[in-house]
Design a protein around this motif. Structure first.
Motif, short mmCIF file in Angstrom:
data_model
loop_
_atom_site.label_atom_id
_atom_site.label_comp_id
_atom_site.label_asym_id
_atom_site.label_seq_id
_atom_site.Cartn_x
_atom_site.Cartn_y
_atom_site.Cartn_z
N MET A 34 48.07 39.24 8.66
CA MET A 34 48.37 37.91 9.15
C MET A 34 49.78 37.86 9.74
SD MET A 34 45.61 36.33 8.56
CE MET A 34 46.16 34.68 9.01
N GLY A 35 49.92 37.04 10.75
CA GLY A 35 51.22 36.93 11.40
C GLY A 35 51.56 35.50 11.75
N SER A 52 50.88 42.32 5.32
CA SER A 52 49.69 43.15 5.17
C SER A 52 48.60 42.41 4.41
CB SER A 52 50.05 44.45 4.44
OG SER A 52 50.51 44.15 3.13
N TRP A 53 47.39 42.95 4.44
CA TRP A 53 46.27 42.28 3.80
C TRP A 53 46.50 42.12 2.30
CZ3 TRP A 53 43.81 44.90 -0.05
CH2 TRP A 53 43.96 46.29 -0.07
N SER A 54 47.22 43.07 1.71
CA SER A 54 47.47 43.01 0.27
C SER A 54 48.67 42.13 -0.07
CB SER A 54 47.74 44.42 -0.26
OG SER A 54 48.95 44.92 0.29
N MET A 78 44.90 31.32 2.22
CA MET A 78 46.07 30.64 2.76
C MET A 78 47.18 31.64 3.08
SD MET A 78 45.47 27.36 2.82
CE MET A 78 47.13 26.69 2.99
N VAL A 79 47.94 31.33 4.10
CA VAL A 79 49.14 32.08 4.47
C VAL A 79 50.27 31.06 4.63
CG1 VAL A 79 50.19 33.67 6.12
CG2 VAL A 79 47.75 33.79 5.66
N CYS A 96 49.85 30.58 13.59
CA CYS A 96 49.33 31.53 12.62
C CYS A 96 48.28 32.37 13.34
CB CYS A 96 48.70 30.75 11.46
SG CYS A 96 47.85 31.75 10.25
N ALA A 97 48.22 33.67 13.01
CA ALA A 97 47.27 34.54 13.68
C ALA A 97 46.77 35.62 12.73
CB ALA A 97 47.92 35.19 14.91
#
Length: 122
Positions: A34-35, A52-54, A78-79, A96-97
């Motif tokens: 996620m960015g 990162s995904w983790s 959520m991010v 968000c991407a």
């Protein structure tokens, strides 16, 4: 397909803080990097932070290192982007991407939210 919706933007004074949230639906986020990117009027979209995904690895643009923190909660899909010590030059639309690989390049991200405006007054 992944749908992303940002929230939490607004008007804040210089030196203040804002927490942006990105809610995902359609697929679970735990397979995606996620960015956060931002775009100011008349400028290209720029990288801000990625995770990162983790959640173990993160990277930041030099302009925000030490001030912004990216985090994620895969259980909640959520991010987040915690933005502290805000400056007028942080004023932009924040996006968000999601991507299937580690990247700081916007064109390598597959899914995007609609963006949320952050305005920092001096």
């Amino acid at each position: 397909q992944v749908q992303l919706v940002e929230s939490g933007g607004g008007l804040v004074q210089a030196g203040g803080s804002v927490r942006l949230s990105c809610a995902a639906s359609g697929r679970t986020l735990n397979r995606y990097y996620m960015g956060w990117f931002h775009q100011a009027p008349g400028k290209e979209r720029e990288f801000v932070a990625t995770i990162s995904w983790s959640g173990v690895s993160t990277d930041y643009a030099n302009s925000v290192k030490g001030r912004f923190t990216i985090s994620r909660d895969n259980a909640k899909n959520m991010v987040y982007l915690q933005m502290n010590s805000l400056k007028p030059e942080d004023t932009a639309v924040y996006y968000c991407a999601a991507a299937l690989k580690w990247s700081t390049i916007s064109r390598e991200y597959d899914y995007w939210g609609q963006g949320t405006q952050v305005t920092v007054s001096s």
